[in-house]
Each structure stands twice: as structure tokens, then as C-alpha cells.
Design a protein around this motif. Structure first.
Motif, short mmCIF file in Angstrom:
data_model
loop_
_atom_site.label_atom_id
_atom_site.label_comp_id
_atom_site.label_asym_id
_atom_site.label_seq_id
_atom_site.Cartn_x
_atom_site.Cartn_y
_atom_site.Cartn_z
N LEU A 1 -1.83 -27.36 94.98
CA LEU A 1 -2.28 -25.99 94.72
C LEU A 1 -3.80 -25.89 94.89
CD1 LEU A 1 -1.60 -23.13 93.68
CD2 LEU A 1 -1.84 -24.01 91.35
N LEU A 2 -4.53 -26.84 94.30
CA LEU A 2 -5.99 -26.84 94.42
C LEU A 2 -6.41 -27.03 95.87
CD1 LEU A 2 -8.80 -26.80 93.16
CD2 LEU A 2 -8.53 -29.26 92.70
N GLU A 3 -5.74 -27.92 96.59
CA GLU A 3 -6.07 -28.18 97.99
C GLU A 3 -5.91 -26.91 98.83
OE1 GLU A 3 -4.89 -31.32 101.55
OE2 GLU A 3 -3.43 -30.86 99.99
N LEU A 4 -4.80 -26.21 98.64
CA LEU A 4 -4.57 -24.98 99.40
C LEU A 4 -5.66 -23.95 99.13
CD1 LEU A 4 -2.78 -23.11 101.18
CD2 LEU A 4 -1.60 -22.45 99.07
N PRO B 1 -11.27 -20.95 100.92
CA PRO B 1 -12.07 -20.30 99.86
C PRO B 1 -12.15 -18.79 100.02
CG PRO B 1 -13.47 -21.44 101.44
CD PRO B 1 -12.07 -21.86 101.75
N ASN B 2 -12.15 -18.14 98.86
CA ASN B 2 -12.27 -16.67 98.75
C ASN B 2 -11.05 -15.91 99.27
OD1 ASN B 2 -14.86 -16.91 97.62
ND2 ASN B 2 -15.80 -17.00 99.66
N LYS B 3 -10.03 -16.64 99.74
CA LYS B 3 -8.81 -15.98 100.17
C LYS B 3 -7.88 -15.86 98.96
CE LYS B 3 -4.89 -16.25 103.36
NZ LYS B 3 -4.28 -16.93 104.53
N VAL B 4 -7.46 -14.63 98.68
CA VAL B 4 -6.61 -14.38 97.51
C VAL B 4 -5.13 -14.53 97.89
CG1 VAL B 4 -5.98 -12.74 95.71
CG2 VAL B 4 -8.33 -12.80 96.59
N TYR B 5 -4.43 -15.38 97.16
CA TYR B 5 -2.99 -15.57 97.36
C TYR B 5 -2.24 -14.98 96.16
CZ TYR B 5 -4.09 -19.09 100.94
OH TYR B 5 -4.55 -19.75 102.07
N ASN B 6 -1.21 -14.20 96.45
CA ASN B 6 -0.40 -13.75 95.32
C ASN B 6 0.56 -14.87 94.91
OD1 ASN B 6 2.06 -13.59 96.87
ND2 ASN B 6 1.45 -11.57 97.61
N ARG B 7 1.23 -14.68 93.80
CA ARG B 7 2.07 -15.75 93.24
C ARG B 7 3.22 -16.13 94.16
NH1 ARG B 7 -0.29 -12.82 89.47
NH2 ARG B 7 -0.96 -13.78 87.50
N GLU B 8 3.82 -15.13 94.80
CA GLU B 8 4.94 -15.42 95.71
C GLU B 8 4.47 -16.27 96.89
OE1 GLU B 8 4.25 -12.47 94.45
OE2 GLU B 8 6.01 -12.02 93.21
N GLN B 9 3.28 -15.95 97.43
CA GLN B 9 2.75 -16.74 98.54
C GLN B 9 2.51 -18.19 98.11
OE1 GLN B 9 -0.63 -14.16 99.28
NE2 GLN B 9 0.17 -13.61 101.31
N LEU B 10 1.93 -18.38 96.93
CA LEU B 10 1.66 -19.73 96.44
C LEU B 10 2.95 -20.49 96.19
CD1 LEU B 10 -1.31 -18.99 94.02
CD2 LEU B 10 -1.41 -20.17 96.21
N LEU B 11 3.95 -19.79 95.66
CA LEU B 11 5.24 -20.44 95.41
C LEU B 11 5.84 -20.93 96.72
CD1 LEU B 11 6.90 -20.87 92.79
CD2 LEU B 11 8.25 -18.89 93.44
N ASN B 12 5.76 -20.11 97.76
CA ASN B 12 6.33 -20.48 99.06
C ASN B 12 5.53 -21.58 99.75
OD1 ASN B 12 8.43 -18.62 98.91
ND2 ASN B 12 7.24 -16.99 99.87
N GLY C 1 -4.22 -8.34 89.09
CA GLY C 1 -3.22 -7.51 89.77
C GLY C 1 -2.86 -7.99 91.16
N VAL C 2 -3.52 -9.08 91.61
CA VAL C 2 -3.25 -9.59 92.97
C VAL C 2 -2.80 -11.04 92.92
CG1 VAL C 2 -4.14 -9.90 95.30
CG2 VAL C 2 -4.97 -8.01 93.90
N GLY C 3 -3.71 -11.95 92.53
CA GLY C 3 -3.33 -13.36 92.52
C GLY C 3 -4.51 -14.25 92.22
N TYR C 4 -4.59 -15.41 92.87
CA TYR C 4 -5.60 -16.43 92.58
C TYR C 4 -6.38 -16.79 93.85
CZ TYR C 4 -2.79 -17.10 88.35
OH TYR C 4 -2.11 -16.92 87.17
N TYR C 5 -7.63 -17.26 93.64
CA TYR C 5 -8.45 -17.71 94.78
C TYR C 5 -9.47 -18.73 94.30
CZ TYR C 5 -12.20 -14.57 93.14
OH TYR C 5 -13.18 -13.95 92.39
#
Length: 228
Positions: free
Chosen positions: A162-165, A170-181, A221-225
Motif C-alpha cells: 500500500l505504501l509503495e503504491l 505522489p499526490n495522486k488520490v486513490y479511492n478505497r475501491e481502487q486501492l482494494l483492486n 470524501g475521496v480517498g488517500y494519497y
């Protein structure tokens, strides 16, 4: 040859899983209580550990926690059907995945092979960068090591993935579904809480103040980055 450790006190279940995996050419060790499981894990770096929650001497959560003190080998927890708390606790203690009982052995083998394929790709893919540094955080991609303020930090397999991705984008926001996939794979049947649990554990390990993170941030409201 893949090496697998099966940990369950129900010997008939262990016997069935062991036979099926050996048919696929895997090398299988078996443990029937928590203390025995930790001894096996200290002696051998397994490709996969299948770990039941309910065990004598040490329960599955305690075993998982102890293994995480010295290894990042992938751990799949075997949890009771419909028991969401076991699933969440397993992830909190450092498990990479979970499968609910009763299970189909084909699902177990498919999940194991998927994890090993992803790990194999990571070992053979050329790295564009050898390391990523941000403030006091250093992420060594080839060795899969994380150093914070000069101290090496032990991350579970999925915590590092997760940290590597995030850090390599950097600065790219991933929502939870994207990270799960992307981290767990499209075949993963879990839910987005898996992502939240891993982000929380990751912050507890790498952030000076997990309540006010400076590396892995939330876009509400979006995700993590990862903040560059």
C-alpha cells in the motif's frame, strides 16, 4: 517450490488442505496450536501461512502479532463465517488476507496462488527507482525496507504494498475501491474497511503523529494519497 504453513487444531481440515496443496507441488508444514506455529515460523520463511483464529495455547491473533515482530511473510487468517470482528482484528494484527470457514479448497488455493504471483512479479519487475525519500521516511523498494528517522520499521506485506503504491505515485488520490483492486487484486472478496484498517496501521508505524499524518494523507470524501 512454494512452502506453506497450515495452522489449525482440527486435524481433518489440516489433512485435507495439506493433501490438496501437495498435489499442486507445494511443500507443507502443519502446526496444531499457536506456540507450535510460532516455532515453525521462526525456523522457516514461508510463502504463505494459513492461520486459524481459534487455537490452543496462543490464538490466531496472538500468533499473527508474534510473527509480525520478526517477519513479513504473508498470513491468511481463517475466520468464522460472517464474523466481521474476526476479519477486522486479523487485519489489525497484521494479517494480509482472510478466508471465511467453511471454505472451498479451490478458493484457498486460488487465493494463495494469487498472492504468490503478485509477490513473484514484484521480485522480477525492474524498479524505476531504488528508493523513495521524504523527510525522515525512506522506502527501499528492492529490499522492501522502510526506515523512519534512521530506524527500520517492520511492515506487513500489504502495508508495504500500500505504501509503495502511494509513494511511487505522489499526490495522486486513490479511492478505497481502487486501492482494494490494485493492492489486494480484483479477485479479492473483501470490503473497503480492509483499506482503512491498513492505512491506520501504516500511519501508526511511519507517522510521527498518526493523528496528524504528514506522509499518507486523507482527501476527505475521496480517498488517500502520499504527500510529495
Amino acid at each position: 517450490m512454494a512452502r506453506v504453513l497450515i495452522v489449525d487444531d482440527e486435524k481433518l481440515i489440516v489433512k485435507g488442505i495439506k493433501f490438496s496443496m501437495e498435489q499442486d507441488g507445494m511443500q507443507v508444514d502443519c502446526a496444531y496450536d499457536g506456540e507450535e506455529a510460532v516455532k515453525f515460523a521462526r525456523a522457516t520463511e514461508y510463502d504463505i501461512v494459513l492461520l486459524d483464529v481459534m487455537l490452543p495455547k496462543l490464538n490466531g491473533f496472538e500468533v499473527c502479532q508474534q510473527i509480525r515482530e520478526f517477519s513479513t511473510m504473508p498470513i491468511i487468517m481463517l475466520t468464522a463465517k460472517g464474523d466481521d470482528m474476526d476479519k477486522i482484528l486479523g487485519l489489525e494484527y497484521g494479517a494480509d488476507d482472510y478466508i471465511t470457514k467453511p471454505f472451498n479448497i479451490l478458493e484457498v488455493k486460488a487465493r494463495i496462488k494469487a498472492i504468490m504471483r503478485r509477490n513473484s512479479r514484484k521480485k522480477t519487475e525492474p524498479e524505476a527507482k531504488k528508493a523513495i525519500e521524504k523527510g525522515g521516511l525512506k522506502l527501499e523498494l528492492e529490499g522492501r525496507n522502510v526506515v523512519v528517522d534512521g530506524k527500520e520499521i517492520s511492515l506487513a506485506v500489504k502495508e508495504f504494498d500500500l505504501l509503495e503504491l502511494l509513494a511511487t505515485n505522489p499526490n495522486k488520490v486513490y479511492n478505497r475501491e481502487q486501492l482494494l483492486n490494485l493492492v489486494w487484486g480484483y479477485e479479492y472478496p473483501g470490503d473497503v474497511r480492509t483499506v482503512d484498517v491498513h492505512v491506520r496501521r501504516l500511519r501508526e508505524k511511519i507517522e510521527p503523529n498518526p493523528g496528524e499524518p504528514k506522509y499518507v494523507l486523507t482527501k476527505w470524501g475521496v480517498g488517500y494519497y502520499f504527500k510529495d
